[in-house]
Write a protein that holds these residues in place. Structure first.
Motif, PDB file in Angstrom:
ATOM      1  N   GLU A   1       0.689  -1.097   0.004  1.00 35.51           N
ATOM      2  CA  GLU A   1       0.431  -0.379  -0.108  1.00 35.51           C
ATOM      3  C   GLU A   1       0.837   0.866  -0.058  1.00 35.51           C
ATOM      4  OE1 GLU A   1      -2.770   0.681   3.404  1.00 35.51           O
ATOM      5  OE2 GLU A   1      -1.100   1.101   4.713  1.00 35.51           O
ATOM      6  N   SER A   2       0.217   1.770  -0.499  1.00 35.00           N
ATOM      7  CA  SER A   2       0.750   3.972  -0.364  1.00 35.00           C
ATOM      8  C   SER A   2      -0.059   4.664   0.113  1.00 35.00           C
ATOM      9  CB  SER A   2       1.268   3.954  -1.312  1.00 35.00           C
ATOM     10  OG  SER A   2       1.907   5.427  -2.096  1.00 35.00           O
ATOM     11  N   VAL A   3       0.101   5.720   0.817  1.00 44.11           N
ATOM     12  CA  VAL A   3      -0.840   6.811   1.279  1.00 44.11           C
ATOM     13  C   VAL A   3      -0.325   7.840   0.802  1.00 44.11           C
ATOM     14  CG1 VAL A   3      -1.293   5.530   3.060  1.00 44.11           C
ATOM     15  CG2 VAL A   3       0.831   7.120   3.012  1.00 44.11           C
ATOM     16  N   THR A   4      -1.346   9.197   0.351  1.00 42.64           N
ATOM     17  CA  THR A   4      -1.047  10.856   0.045  1.00 42.64           C
ATOM     18  C   THR A   4      -0.650  10.717   1.072  1.00 42.64           C
ATOM     19  OG1 THR A   4      -2.879  11.131   0.855  1.00 42.64           O
ATOM     20  CG2 THR A   4      -3.439  10.318  -1.122  1.00 42.64           C
ATOM     21  N   GLU A   5      -0.300  12.525   0.825  1.00 46.85           N
ATOM     22  CA  GLU A   5       0.747  13.481   1.549  1.00 46.85           C
ATOM     23  C   GLU A   5      -0.363  14.084   2.627  1.00 46.85           C
ATOM     24  OE1 GLU A   5       1.110  17.077  -0.888  1.00 46.85           O
ATOM     25  OE2 GLU A   5      -0.801  16.973  -1.640  1.00 46.85           O
ATOM     26  N   GLY A   6      -1.298  13.465   2.000  1.00 40.67           N
ATOM     27  CA  GLY A   6      -2.896  14.289   3.841  1.00 40.67           C
ATOM     28  C   GLY A   6      -3.312  12.879   4.538  1.00 40.67           C
ATOM     29  N   HIS A   7      -2.145  11.302   3.997  1.00 42.19           N
ATOM     30  CA  HIS A   7      -2.208  10.295   5.775  1.00 42.19           C
ATOM     31  C   HIS A   7      -2.162  11.151   6.802  1.00 42.19           C
ATOM     32  CE1 HIS A   7      -1.959   7.493   8.029  1.00 42.19           C
ATOM     33  NE2 HIS A   7      -3.031   6.534   7.131  1.00 42.19           N
ATOM     34  N   PRO A   8      -2.432  11.569   7.744  1.00 39.79           N
ATOM     35  CA  PRO A   8      -2.359  11.842   9.171  1.00 39.79           C
ATOM     36  C   PRO A   8      -0.967  11.378   9.813  1.00 39.79           C
ATOM     37  CG  PRO A   8      -4.710  11.554   9.219  1.00 39.79           C
ATOM     38  CD  PRO A   8      -4.051  10.266   8.147  1.00 39.79           C
ATOM     39  N   ASP A   9      -0.471  10.110   9.270  1.00 36.45           N
ATOM     40  CA  ASP A   9       0.954   9.960   9.527  1.00 36.45           C
ATOM     41  C   ASP A   9       2.036   9.997   8.623  1.00 36.45           C
ATOM     42  OD1 ASP A   9      -0.017   7.941  11.178  1.00 36.45           O
ATOM     43  OD2 ASP A   9      -0.091   6.152  10.165  1.00 36.45           O
ATOM     44  N   LYS A  10       1.558  11.119   7.168  1.00 33.95           N
ATOM     45  CA  LYS A  10       2.377  11.800   6.556  1.00 33.95           C
ATOM     46  C   LYS A  10       2.337  12.722   6.494  1.00 33.95           C
ATOM     47  CE  LYS A  10       4.825   9.073   4.834  1.00 33.95           C
ATOM     48  NZ  LYS A  10       6.387   8.500   4.603  1.00 33.95           N
ATOM     49  N   VAL A  11       0.705  14.132   7.264  1.00 31.40           N
ATOM     50  CA  VAL A  11       0.988  14.788   7.502  1.00 31.40           C
ATOM     51  C   VAL A  11       2.456  14.803   8.499  1.00 31.40           C
ATOM     52  CG1 VAL A  11      -0.298  17.268   8.428  1.00 31.40           C
ATOM     53  CG2 VAL A  11      -1.476  15.527   6.952  1.00 31.40           C
TER      54      VAL A  11
ATOM     55  N   GLN B   1       2.544   5.353  -7.745  1.00 28.83           N
ATOM     56  CA  GLN B   1       1.861   6.187  -8.303  1.00 28.83           C
ATOM     57  C   GLN B   1       0.249   6.254  -8.078  1.00 28.83           C
ATOM     58  OE1 GLN B   1       4.192   6.922 -11.533  1.00 28.83           O
ATOM     59  NE2 GLN B   1       5.310   6.289  -9.272  1.00 28.83           N
ATOM     60  N   LEU B   2      -0.156   5.507  -7.826  1.00 30.39           N
ATOM     61  CA  LEU B   2      -1.681   6.030  -7.683  1.00 30.39           C
ATOM     62  C   LEU B   2      -1.839   6.547  -6.513  1.00 30.39           C
ATOM     63  CD1 LEU B   2      -3.727   2.310  -7.428  1.00 30.39           C
ATOM     64  CD2 LEU B   2      -3.226   4.059  -9.717  1.00 30.39           C
ATOM     65  N   THR B   3      -1.214   6.674  -5.736  1.00 30.58           N
ATOM     66  CA  THR B   3      -1.561   8.078  -5.067  1.00 30.58           C
ATOM     67  C   THR B   3      -0.759   9.279  -5.007  1.00 30.58           C
ATOM     68  OG1 THR B   3       0.371   7.202  -3.433  1.00 30.58           O
ATOM     69  CG2 THR B   3      -1.111   6.344  -2.800  1.00 30.58           C
ATOM     70  N   LYS B   4      -0.289   8.702  -5.618  1.00 31.27           N
ATOM     71  CA  LYS B   4       0.101  10.472  -6.038  1.00 31.27           C
ATOM     72  C   LYS B   4      -0.663  11.150  -7.899  1.00 31.27           C
ATOM     73  CE  LYS B   4       4.902   8.554  -7.403  1.00 31.27           C
ATOM     74  NZ  LYS B   4       6.527   9.144  -8.619  1.00 31.27           N
ATOM     75  N   ALA B   5      -0.952   9.992  -7.964  1.00 32.03           N
ATOM     76  CA  ALA B   5      -2.021  11.249  -9.512  1.00 32.03           C
ATOM     77  C   ALA B   5      -3.618  10.895  -8.384  1.00 32.03           C
ATOM     78  CB  ALA B   5      -2.507   9.403 -10.170  1.00 32.03           C
ATOM     79  N   LEU B   6      -3.762  10.601  -7.268  1.00 28.54           N
ATOM     80  CA  LEU B   6      -4.345  10.745  -6.430  1.00 28.54           C
ATOM     81  C   LEU B   6      -4.291  12.644  -6.002  1.00 28.54           C
ATOM     82  CD1 LEU B   6      -6.420   8.098  -4.580  1.00 28.54           C
ATOM     83  CD2 LEU B   6      -7.372   9.418  -6.385  1.00 28.54           C
TER      84      LEU B   6
ATOM     85  N   ASP C   1      -6.623  13.270   1.928  1.00 29.15           N
ATOM     86  CA  ASP C   1      -6.391  11.851   2.793  1.00 29.15           C
ATOM     87  C   ASP C   1      -7.100  11.189   1.755  1.00 29.15           C
ATOM     88  OD1 ASP C   1      -5.874   9.941   4.533  1.00 29.15           O
ATOM     89  OD2 ASP C   1      -7.788  10.618   5.994  1.00 29.15           O
ATOM     90  N   GLY C   2      -5.781  10.183   1.655  1.00 35.17           N
ATOM     91  CA  GLY C   2      -6.687   8.647   0.949  1.00 35.17           C
ATOM     92  C   GLY C   2      -5.144   7.362   1.263  1.00 35.17           C
ATOM     93  N   LYS C   3      -5.529   6.523   0.565  1.00 36.66           N
ATOM     94  CA  LYS C   3      -4.653   5.316   0.497  1.00 36.66           C
ATOM     95  C   LYS C   3      -4.981   4.580  -0.984  1.00 36.66           C
ATOM     96  CE  LYS C   3      -4.408   3.419   4.908  1.00 36.66           C
ATOM     97  NZ  LYS C   3      -4.423   2.306   5.969  1.00 36.66           N
ATOM     98  N   ALA C   4      -4.054   3.632  -1.048  1.00 37.83           N
ATOM     99  CA  ALA C   4      -4.364   3.052  -2.674  1.00 37.83           C
ATOM    100  C   ALA C   4      -2.937   1.742  -1.693  1.00 37.83           C
ATOM    101  CB  ALA C   4      -3.225   3.500  -3.578  1.00 37.83           C
ATOM    102  N   GLN C   5      -4.135   0.025  -2.264  1.00 33.88           N
ATOM    103  CA  GLN C   5      -3.372  -0.918  -2.044  1.00 33.88           C
ATOM    104  C   GLN C   5      -3.686  -1.438  -2.736  1.00 33.88           C
ATOM    105  OE1 GLN C   5      -4.310  -3.001   1.591  1.00 33.88           O
ATOM    106  NE2 GLN C   5      -4.872  -3.938   0.283  1.00 33.88           N
ATOM    107  N   ILE C   6      -2.475  -2.433  -3.403  1.00 32.28           N
ATOM    108  CA  ILE C   6      -2.953  -2.810  -5.139  1.00 32.28           C
ATOM    109  C   ILE C   6      -2.377  -4.600  -4.450  1.00 32.28           C
ATOM    110  CG2 ILE C   6      -1.718  -3.482  -7.205  1.00 32.28           C
ATOM    111  CD1 ILE C   6      -1.286  -0.762  -7.596  1.00 32.28           C
ATOM    112  N   THR C   7      -3.136  -6.020  -5.102  1.00 28.73           N
ATOM    113  CA  THR C   7      -2.314  -7.463  -4.740  1.00 28.73           C
ATOM    114  C   THR C   7      -1.800  -7.660  -6.570  1.00 28.73           C
ATOM    115  OG1 THR C   7      -3.794  -7.273  -3.105  1.00 28.73           O
ATOM    116  CG2 THR C   7      -3.449  -9.456  -4.165  1.00 28.73           C
TER     117      THR C   7
END
Length: 371
Positions: free
Chosen positions: A9-19, A140-145, A159-165
């Motif tokens: 998974e990845s998270v966006t810049e607005g995810h609380p931990d990334k803030v 790539q997905l979280t950067k695109a968002l 805030d956002g997250k993406a997860q790929i299997t």
């Protein structure tokens, strides 16, 4: 070998931990000020309309609390938070910074390692970045968002997250995507149907060649994600260390990166281990490489070096590394010019795998290719 699946998974810049991570790195950038004698170890907690920083520093300049607060508000503003429960305008700011322990300074003033610990680097030939596919494409997905939001998609929240299997037919042989989970904060006037359609339009161009009719898309599975960021979940520095590295595909030594100056080998030696692993794979002498380094506080040379490639321990590569690469903290700092980079450039979408970072160069590949 039977097919198997692996998820990252990845998270966006607005995810609380990334803030929290970004604030910690922004404060560290201010304290360090490109000065090799300065030190920083900054932790951040964010919650509903509140930011608290704590930690240790060493600096020849006076650290102005008003400037610290200004950095925090500007960081939160640039991420995009101006909502009722978390706004750059109205948040309360608290600082509990204090001077670095003189006992720790005994070991780091002469550029001994800032702490004991073990650090890992990894690379594989799955993607152009020589990163594993699940984490590469999740980023790539979280950067695109984030890009879509900053480019005018005002219905998206920070805030956002993406997860790929991914499905694999063998080691480092991805053959397609089984499922994608994507959750993004959105404006309250957007229907869930429109959110799902809009997100799919953003992410499809990135993953299209790896998906088919059997790929499952789960976009905002709860159906609503209006309350987000630190108002929805408390954030802390250092809680996204797997996102920061290889998405769980390779080992992690356990140390966080953000907020730390680069005498802290948690950060700098992880960058060096990645550099070594990437150059091994870029040289085509292995399809994947794992490198472990370990250190003792106050000691310059690593206490161990381990190299594992394509299922084999490579003692020959370990010997070559010892003879040709300076693995002392100061050697790593000088190699990558770490006191002159902006730490905030590393914070989001992986500390590893971004081509603009100096430890992503493959300038040793030709030499390694002769071994």
């Amino acid at each position: 070998m039977n097919n198997y699946m692996f998820t990252s998974e990845s998270v966006t810049e607005g995810h609380p931990d990334k803030v929290s991570d970004l604030i910690s790195d922004a404060i560290a950038d201010y304290i360090l000020d490109n000065n090799q004698s300065h030190r920083a170890a900054i932790e951040t907690l964010v919650t509903t309309n509140m930011v608290t920083i704590a930690g240790e520093y060493k600096s020849s300049k006076k650290i102005d609390k008003k400037i610290l607060e200004k950095i925090v508000r500007e960081t939160v503003k640039n991420i995009g938070y101006d909502q009722e429960g978390f706004s750059w305008k109205n948040l309360k700011f608290y600082s509990e910074l204090h001077h670095q322990s003189s006992d720790i300074a005994l070991g780091t003033d002469n550029f001994g390692a800032g702490d004991q610990g073990l650090m890992f680097g990894y690379a594989c030939n799955e993607t152009e970045s020589l990163m594993p596919s699940p984490i590469h494409y999740s980023h790539q997905l979280t950067k695109a968002l984030a890009h879509a939001r900053h480019s005018g998609a005002t219905w998206l929240g920070p805030d956002g997250k993406a997860q790929i299997t991914f499905i694999y037919s063998g080691v480092n042989k991805p053959i397609g995507i089984s499922n994608i989970v994507c959750s993004t904060q959105h404006s309250k006037d957007m229907s869930i149907e429109d959110v799902r359609s809009g997100v799919k339009d953003i992410i499809n161009p990135i993953v299209d060649k790896h998906t088919d009719s059997n790929t499952e898309f789960m976009i905002n599975p709860t159906g609503r994600f209006v309350i987000g960021g630190p108002d929805g979940d408390t954030g802390l520095t250092g809680r996204k260390i797997i996102v920061d590295t290889y998405g769980g595909y390779a080992p992690h030594g356990g140390g966080a990166f953000s907020g730390k100056d680069c005498t802290k080998v948690d950060r700098s030696a992880t960058y060096m281990a990645r550099y070594i692993a990437k150059n091994i794979v870029a040289s085509n002498i292995a399809s994947n490489a794992t490198v472990q380094l370990s250190y003792a506080i106050g000691v310059k040379e690593p206490t161990s070096i381990y190299v594992y490639c394509d299922g084999k321990v490579r003692s020959d590569l370990t010997k070559w590394i010892q003879q040709n690469i300076d693995l002392t903290p100061l050697g790593i700092i000088n190699k990558f010019d770490l006191f002159n980079i902006k730490l905030t450039d590393t914070t989001n979408y992986g500390h590893l795998g971004k081509e603009n970072l100096p430890w992503e160069k493959s300038d040793l590949a030709n030499k390694l290719g002769t071994l």
